[in-house]
Design a protein around this motif. Structure first.
Motif, PDB file in Angstrom:
ATOM      1  N   UNK A  82      -3.941  10.779  -1.956  1.00  0.00           N
ATOM      2  CA  UNK A  82      -3.846   9.789  -0.705  1.00  0.00           C
ATOM      3  C   UNK A  82      -3.445   8.520  -1.427  1.00  0.00           C
ATOM      4  N   UNK A  83      -4.191   7.998  -2.556  1.00  0.00           N
ATOM      5  CA  UNK A  83      -3.927   6.760  -2.915  1.00  0.00           C
ATOM      6  C   UNK A  83      -2.422   6.702  -3.559  1.00  0.00           C
ATOM      7  N   UNK A  84      -2.133   7.910  -4.432  1.00  0.00           N
ATOM      8  CA  UNK A  84      -0.779   8.045  -4.813  1.00  0.00           C
ATOM      9  C   UNK A  84       0.322   7.850  -3.812  1.00  0.00           C
ATOM     10  N   UNK A  85      -0.009   8.506  -2.602  1.00  0.00           N
ATOM     11  CA  UNK A  85       0.877   8.500  -1.238  1.00  0.00           C
ATOM     12  C   UNK A  85       0.967   7.126  -0.943  1.00  0.00           C
ATOM     13  N   UNK A  86      -0.011   6.173  -0.813  1.00  0.00           N
ATOM     14  CA  UNK A  86       0.082   4.833  -0.507  1.00  0.00           C
ATOM     15  C   UNK A  86       0.958   4.120  -1.286  1.00  0.00           C
ATOM     16  N   UNK A  87       0.512   4.193  -2.917  1.00  0.00           N
ATOM     17  CA  UNK A  87       1.398   3.573  -3.549  1.00  0.00           C
ATOM     18  C   UNK A  87       3.059   3.825  -3.444  1.00  0.00           C
ATOM     19  N   UNK A  88       3.220   5.045  -3.249  1.00  0.00           N
ATOM     20  CA  UNK A  88       4.553   5.443  -3.081  1.00  0.00           C
ATOM     21  C   UNK A  88       5.329   4.734  -1.805  1.00  0.00           C
ATOM     22  N   UNK A  89       4.761   4.501  -0.793  1.00  0.00           N
ATOM     23  CA  UNK A  89       4.928   4.055   0.413  1.00  0.00           C
ATOM     24  C   UNK A  89       5.196   2.473  -0.067  1.00  0.00           C
ATOM     25  N   UNK A  90       4.519   1.758  -0.446  1.00  0.00           N
ATOM     26  CA  UNK A  90       4.726   0.396  -1.034  1.00  0.00           C
ATOM     27  C   UNK A  90       5.745   0.412  -1.934  1.00  0.00           C
ATOM     28  N   UNK A  91       5.925   1.261  -2.855  1.00  0.00           N
ATOM     29  CA  UNK A  91       7.164   1.227  -3.783  1.00  0.00           C
ATOM     30  C   UNK A  91       8.418   1.231  -3.169  1.00  0.00           C
ATOM     31  N   UNK A  92       8.331   2.153  -1.968  1.00  0.00           N
ATOM     32  CA  UNK A  92       9.597   2.589  -1.345  1.00  0.00           C
ATOM     33  C   UNK A  92      10.106   1.177  -0.526  1.00  0.00           C
ATOM     34  N   UNK A 102       5.844  -1.577  -8.264  1.00  0.00           N
ATOM     35  CA  UNK A 102       6.373  -0.465  -9.135  1.00  0.00           C
ATOM     36  C   UNK A 102       5.494   0.400 -10.037  1.00  0.00           C
ATOM     37  N   UNK A 103       5.505   1.702  -9.811  1.00  0.00           N
ATOM     38  CA  UNK A 103       4.737   2.712 -10.704  1.00  0.00           C
ATOM     39  C   UNK A 103       5.380   2.912 -11.627  1.00  0.00           C
ATOM     40  N   UNK A 126      16.472  -0.146  -3.222  1.00  0.00           N
ATOM     41  CA  UNK A 126      15.145  -0.523  -2.380  1.00  0.00           C
ATOM     42  C   UNK A 126      15.799  -1.165  -0.996  1.00  0.00           C
ATOM     43  N   UNK A 127      14.949  -0.804   0.261  1.00  0.00           N
ATOM     44  CA  UNK A 127      15.675  -1.447   1.306  1.00  0.00           C
ATOM     45  C   UNK A 127      15.419  -2.971   1.563  1.00  0.00           C
ATOM     46  N   UNK A 128      16.332  -3.754   2.045  1.00  0.00           N
ATOM     47  CA  UNK A 128      16.416  -5.182   1.957  1.00  0.00           C
ATOM     48  C   UNK A 128      17.126  -5.470   3.204  1.00  0.00           C
ATOM     49  N   UNK A 129      16.881  -6.823   3.542  1.00  0.00           N
ATOM     50  CA  UNK A 129      17.737  -7.690   4.322  1.00  0.00           C
ATOM     51  C   UNK A 129      18.961  -8.074   3.616  1.00  0.00           C
ATOM     52  N   UNK A 130      20.196  -8.009   4.359  1.00  0.00           N
ATOM     53  CA  UNK A 130      21.260  -8.288   3.790  1.00  0.00           C
ATOM     54  C   UNK A 130      21.883  -9.041   4.707  1.00  0.00           C
ATOM     55  N   UNK A 131      22.241 -10.512   4.467  1.00  0.00           N
ATOM     56  CA  UNK A 131      22.599 -11.522   5.429  1.00  0.00           C
ATOM     57  C   UNK A 131      23.921 -11.771   4.811  1.00  0.00           C
ATOM     58  N   UNK A 132      25.124 -11.702   5.540  1.00  0.00           N
ATOM     59  CA  UNK A 132      26.434 -11.934   5.435  1.00  0.00           C
ATOM     60  C   UNK A 132      26.925 -13.192   6.108  1.00  0.00           C
ATOM     61  N   UNK A 133      27.321 -14.159   5.644  1.00  0.00           N
ATOM     62  CA  UNK A 133      27.611 -15.344   6.458  1.00  0.00           C
ATOM     63  C   UNK A 133      29.049 -15.560   6.129  1.00  0.00           C
ATOM     64  N   UNK A 134      29.856 -15.820   7.138  1.00  0.00           N
ATOM     65  CA  UNK A 134      31.119 -16.182   6.913  1.00  0.00           C
ATOM     66  C   UNK A 134      31.582 -17.417   7.528  1.00  0.00           C
ATOM     67  N   UNK A 135      31.828 -18.509   6.642  1.00  0.00           N
ATOM     68  CA  UNK A 135      32.412 -19.839   7.341  1.00  0.00           C
ATOM     69  C   UNK A 135      33.970 -19.873   7.564  1.00  0.00           C
ATOM     70  N   UNK A 136      34.195 -20.125   8.680  1.00  0.00           N
ATOM     71  CA  UNK A 136      35.703 -20.079   9.018  1.00  0.00           C
ATOM     72  C   UNK A 136      36.352 -21.494   9.386  1.00  0.00           C
TER      73      UNK A 136
END
Length: 248
Positions: free
Chosen positions: A41-51, A56-57, A212-222
């Protein structure tokens, strides 16, 4: 408790600073005994956090926190005709710093054509921001060379956007937008926010696994004709918040 509840408890501890960046979390066996659950159970919790890029384990080394306290990537205040490029708002009672880590000139790659940049050289500048020594944001700014090589009126020396890594950061006078200081005619900024897998450069800068999943913010100034003046690509972990102010 199940793995999800234990992961949520640890995630809350990371968000509030109870588990600081670089902290080694309890061993799987010790935490299992503390919660009265199996080691699986703990290993699964750490895996969720790593994802999520929060820990980092490493075999033989345990599980280490790779994120810092929750902070805000503030995308700016919207008011015609400009949307400010992303800035970082650090939590209260914390220290923030940033540095340029890469400056290079190169031909625009083909995939930049979707941003309106093609058949030209570009200047690419990478900056990393830290809060309490935890890396929180990887940001690339891409500018066509013709615009990047401009100097502000009355300015002598290396153009600000061509200054190398380690050079003192050039800043416009108080109350003046950077784009206006350089004579860029920015009429609007289009911003796209998505959840994406981190690329290699961002993951290395933020100390997490590539993908690793992340927010990606692309801003284009025109400019008024719709031409691209500059593009910023900002990556920050899902652990953080995005904020935006709209006036009017």
């Amino acid at each position: 408790m199940n793995a999800t509840a234990i992961a949520a408890e640890i995630r809350d501890g990371i968000s509030t600073g109870r588990y600081r960046h670089g902290t080694r979390l309890p061993a799987v066996r010790a935490l299992a005994e503390e919660h009265g659950v199996s080691q699986q159970t703990i290993a699964a919790a750490y895996a969720q956090l790593a994802a999520l890029g929060l820990v980092r384990t490493e075999p033989g080394s345990g599980t280490v926190v790779t994120a810092g306290r929750t902070a805000e990537a503030h995308l700016g205040s919207f008011g015609p005709p400009d949307l400010s490029i992303p800035i970082w708002k650090a939590p209260s009672n914390s220290e923030a710093r940033e540095a340029t880590t890469l400056v290079r000139q190169l031909p625009a790659p083909p995939d930049m054509a979707t941003w309106g940049i093609a058949d030209t050289d570009i200047v690419e500048r990478t900056r990393v921001r830290w809060v309490d020594d935890a890396p929180v944001q990887h940001k690339i700014t891409i500018v066509p060379y013709e615009l990047a090589s401009r100097r502000p009126e009355g300015y002598e020396g290396v153009p600000p956007l061509l200054a190398p890594v380690g050079a003192a950061r050039m800043a416009p006078p108080a109350g003046v937008r950077f784009a206006d200081w350089l004579g860029w005619n920015v009429e609007r900024t289009d911003t796209e926010i998505s959840a994406e897998a981190m690329d290699q450069a961002a993951a290395a800068a933020l100390g997490v696994a590539e993908g690793t999943p992340a927010f990606r913010i692309v801003s284009i100034a025109r400019d008024p004709q719709g031409g691209t003046v500059f593009v910023t690509v900002t990556t920050t972990a899902l652990h953080h918040k995005l904020t935006l102010s709209i006036a009017g």
